[in-house]
Design a protein around this motif. Structure first.
Motif, PDB file in Angstrom:
ATOM      1  N   UNK A 139       0.832  -1.208   0.000  1.00 35.97           N
ATOM      2  CA  UNK A 139       0.000   0.000   0.000  1.00 35.97           C
ATOM      3  C   UNK A 139       0.866   1.257   0.000  1.00 35.97           C
ATOM      4  N   UNK A 162       2.095   6.933  -6.608  1.00 39.48           N
ATOM      5  CA  UNK A 162       0.994   7.849  -6.948  1.00 39.48           C
ATOM      6  C   UNK A 162       1.369   9.293  -6.560  1.00 39.48           C
ATOM      7  N   UNK A 179       2.693  14.498   7.711  1.00 41.08           N
ATOM      8  CA  UNK A 179       1.870  13.328   7.415  1.00 41.08           C
ATOM      9  C   UNK A 179       2.401  12.074   8.112  1.00 41.08           C
ATOM     10  N   UNK A 223       0.033  10.678  10.495  1.00 41.65           N
ATOM     11  CA  UNK A 223      -1.048   9.933   9.848  1.00 41.65           C
ATOM     12  C   UNK A 223      -0.566   8.530   9.489  1.00 41.65           C
ATOM     13  N   UNK A 240      -0.919   4.109  11.756  1.00 44.58           N
ATOM     14  CA  UNK A 240      -1.657   2.979  11.187  1.00 44.58           C
ATOM     15  C   UNK A 240      -0.831   1.708  11.427  1.00 44.58           C
ATOM     16  N   UNK A 241      -1.482   0.562  11.356  1.00 46.68           N
ATOM     17  CA  UNK A 241      -0.737  -0.680  11.654  1.00 46.68           C
ATOM     18  C   UNK A 241       0.233  -1.072  10.537  1.00 46.68           C
ATOM     19  N   UNK A 244       8.544  -1.751   7.277  1.00 52.46           N
ATOM     20  CA  UNK A 244       7.765  -1.897   6.047  1.00 52.46           C
ATOM     21  C   UNK A 244       7.680  -0.565   5.305  1.00 52.46           C
ATOM     22  N   UNK A 276      -2.850  15.928   5.552  1.00 53.93           N
ATOM     23  CA  UNK A 276      -2.966  14.843   4.570  1.00 53.93           C
ATOM     24  C   UNK A 276      -2.011  15.122   3.421  1.00 53.93           C
ATOM     25  N   UNK A 279      -9.820   9.614  -1.134  1.00 54.25           N
ATOM     26  CA  UNK A 279      -8.526   8.910  -1.224  1.00 54.25           C
ATOM     27  C   UNK A 279      -7.894   8.755   0.153  1.00 54.25           C
ATOM     28  N   UNK A 280      -8.002   9.823   0.960  1.00 52.61           N
ATOM     29  CA  UNK A 280      -7.423   9.771   2.316  1.00 52.61           C
ATOM     30  C   UNK A 280      -8.131   8.696   3.138  1.00 52.61           C
ATOM     31  N   UNK A 336      -7.028   5.310   1.797  1.00 55.81           N
ATOM     32  CA  UNK A 336      -5.645   4.988   2.196  1.00 55.81           C
ATOM     33  C   UNK A 336      -5.627   4.502   3.647  1.00 55.81           C
ATOM     34  N   UNK A 337      -6.371   5.219   4.492  1.00 56.06           N
ATOM     35  CA  UNK A 337      -6.422   4.834   5.902  1.00 56.06           C
ATOM     36  C   UNK A 337      -7.031   3.435   6.066  1.00 56.06           C
ATOM     37  N   UNK A 372      -7.155   1.068   3.762  1.00 52.82           N
ATOM     38  CA  UNK A 372      -6.223   0.085   3.182  1.00 52.82           C
ATOM     39  C   UNK A 372      -5.101  -0.245   4.153  1.00 52.82           C
ATOM     40  N   UNK A 373      -4.599   0.788   4.846  1.00 52.69           N
ATOM     41  CA  UNK A 373      -3.519   0.552   5.802  1.00 52.69           C
ATOM     42  C   UNK A 373      -3.997  -0.313   6.973  1.00 52.69           C
ATOM     43  N   UNK A 374      -5.317  -0.255   7.215  1.00 51.20           N
ATOM     44  CA  UNK A 374      -5.897  -1.138   8.250  1.00 51.20           C
ATOM     45  C   UNK A 374      -6.328  -2.479   7.649  1.00 51.20           C
ATOM     46  N   UNK A 375      -6.119  -2.624   6.335  1.00 49.63           N
ATOM     47  CA  UNK A 375      -6.496  -3.835   5.596  1.00 49.63           C
ATOM     48  C   UNK A 375      -7.978  -4.176   5.825  1.00 49.63           C
ATOM     49  N   UNK A 388     -11.347   8.959   9.459  1.00 44.90           N
ATOM     50  CA  UNK A 388     -10.189   8.043   9.386  1.00 44.90           C
ATOM     51  C   UNK A 388     -10.020   7.283  10.701  1.00 44.90           C
TER      52      UNK A 388
END
Lengths: 261, 293
Positions: free
Chosen positions: A2, A9, A103, A106, A110-111, A116, B87, B95-96, B99-100, B102-105, B142
């Motif tokens: 990700x 991007x 950022x 932010x 996250x996990x 990584x 952001x 998108x933000x 992304x958040x 996705x990062x938490x799957x 988020x």
């Protein structure tokens, strides 16, 4: 992947601008060759008799009247400097931009482990450099074909390969530097690339300063050496790759322990 | 089970004090307030818990997991709302949020849509064009969209208008009812008083009081309002004294008998002695702390 996708991007505009700019200048240079070919044959003597300046750019050992001689000086400098600036810029900004843009808070809450984050950011940097070099190589070869010259495959591939390694080395060193930075890193990236370029000029000009070639990656990209030896200087490349590895290792050690501001 | 437990957590920035020997205990399912003025160490505590900065000494556990060794496992169960939200440039709100997620799957689209609707957040706008309040709303979504077990909120209401603040706290109360632990850091005492069950007060990097909000209010200090005049100069334990147009108002932590004797000698038409609100309690702790130095 990700973070990797996100990095690509985020960097797509910078990547496009640098790739188009370098490729455009390179293609223009190649298209100018047929017109300059005859003049270069007469100017070759002049270029090879300018003392230190001649040595600095390796013009004493190259024939400007041949495509590869012309290509290694003109296109080599464009690809060398342009590529080095791009690689250094994305290398230095890769980690530091998170804190500069605030950022990091932010991303890192996250996990996702810092290891990584570092790995995927590094992969994104290397992918951008690889993609840029492939695009430029393809466009250069096509342009050489369009002007009706035979493609000197071996020399072209060796030169482009050397510049690719130069960019990887600079990007990795700058990636390591990036792990220490909290604010803007543009000046450091550009400054490092320019310094390496001028160190190479100095080492070419003076025998006393020849040992500087072990520091700068531009030393193993010398078109004159590559063409006259018919091979790359593996010794210098190995030293360069050691610097690159040191940069990457530094980034992992430093960033995984860093206090995020 | 404890959602958060810290053991002597200490952080220095060079020689500058961040936090010192912080011992906190937040039970699972609690709505916990963390009170202190700017620079007291609230954000440092939170940033240490989240692994953004490393403690010089001490340790902390979240859901029984060590913050230094099991950071990713902890962060999977946390939603964090920072005091200042930023952001990536050129990014759209959607998108933000993606992304958040996705990062938490996780696929959080349904919950994100629900929250955006409640907070009136337009996901089609660029984050760098948003007002401070709308950036805050994006950060709220988020933090909440993946339905975390623990919400860590650092000064969450800055930039939100009163209606949005009400909606936001309504969402928090709903989450809390379903078992989410909420750790609310704020210097706005009314937010803590109206929403939190338990709280801790931090002052200059140290916890100076902790317990239930009701308990914290029972400090022995009273708010005394007098219509008329009385001579308070001989009374000890008078703070925050205001005298205006024949009225006197002060916090009193001294002997009640002495207060009544003094009041009896004054020219008083009316007197009220009440428990102070949390803001006054906070002042009490700060004055007390300052006096001890």
């Amino acid at each position: 992947m990700i973070v990797f996708r996100h990095e690509l991007r985020q960097g797509r505009i910078g990547f496009a601008v640098w790739t188009v700019s370098i490729a455009f200048l390179l293609v223009i240079c190649i298209f100018l060759f047929p017109e300059m070919k005859d003049e270069m044959e007469t100017m070759g003597d002049m270029f090879s008799s300018m003392g230190s300046f001649t040595a600095a750019f390796g013009m004493d050992r190259l024939n400007f009247g041949t495509l590869i001689g012309f290509y290694s000086i003109e296109c080599g400098n464009i690809l060398g400097l342009g590529g080095a600036f791009f690689a250094s810029l994305i290398g230095t900004s890769s980690l530091s931009k998170e804190e500069k843009g605030k950022t990091a808070e932010f991303l890192l809450t996250h996990p996702v482990s810092r290891i990584r984050v570092i790995t995927e950011k590094l992969a994104a940097v290397l992918t951008q450099i690889t993609a840029m070099n492939l695009i430029i190589l393809v466009l250069s070869v096509l342009s050489i074909g369009i002007i009706g010259e035979d493609v000197p495959w071996k020399e072209i591939l060796m030169m482009h390969g050397a510049y690719y390694l130069l960019q990887l080395e600079l990007a990795c060193i700058c990636f390591g530097i990036s792990s220490f930075l909290y604010r803007s890193s543009t000046g450091i990236g550009i400054g490092l690339a320019a310094m390496m370029y001028f160190i190479n000029l100095v080492s070419n000009m003076s025998q006393q300063a020849e040992s500087l070639k072990y520091i700068t990656p531009f030393a193993y990209c010398e078109g004159a050496d590559i063409i006259s030896n018919g091979k790359l200087d593996i010794g210098l490349i190995m030293i360069g790759m050691l610097f690159a590895c040191a940069g990457i290792t530094t980034a992992y050690i430093r960033y995984s322990k860093k206090d995020i501001r | 089970m404890e959602a958060i437990r810290t053991y002597g957590l200490t952080k220095y920035y060079g020689k500058t004090r961040g936090i010192e020997h912080i011992d906190l205990s937040v039970q699972q399912g609690d709505f916990f307030g963390f009170i202190g003025p700017n620079g007291a160490g609230k954000s440092t505590t939170i940033r240490t818990l989240l692994g953004l900065i490393k403690a010089n000494s001490g340790n902390a556990k979240i859901f029984g997991l060590d913050i230094a060794k099991e950071k990713e496992a902890i962060l999977e169960r946390i939603g964090y709302l920072p005091s200042e939200t930023a952001f990536y440039p050129g990014m759209y709100v959607r998108d933000a949020l993606k992304l958040s997620a996705d990062l938490h799957r996780q696929d959080c689209r349904e919950e994100a849509n629900r929250l955006c609707e409640r907070l009136q957040l337009d996901t089609g706008r660029r984050t760098d064009e948003l007002s401070f309040g709308n950036r805050k709303k994006t950060a709220i979504v988020c933090a909440l969209q993946h339905k975390p077990e623990l919400l860590i909120l650092d000064e969450p209401t800055g930039g939100l208008d009163p209606l949005m603040q009400r909606e936001f706290f309504e969402i928090l109360r709903e989450r809390n009812k379903t078992g989410t632990t909420i750790f609310l850091s704020s210097h706005i005492l009314s937010e803590i008083q109206h929403n939190c069950v338990n709280a801790a007060i931090i002052r200059e990097g140290e916890i100076i009081a902790s317990g239930s909000v009701a308990e914290l209010s029972r400090t022995g200090t009273k708010r005394v309002s007098v219509r008329g005049t009385m001579d308070c100069s001989a009374l000890s334990g008078v703070i925050d004294l205001h005298i205006s147009q024949g009225n006197m108002d002060f916090l009193y932590s001294g002997n009640v008998q002495s207060l009544l004797r003094t009041a009896a000698t004054g020219d008083i038409q009316d007197i009220s002695i009440t428990d102070p609100d949390l803001e006054e309690i906070f002042l009490h702790y700060y004055e007390k702390g300052g006096a001890e130095e």
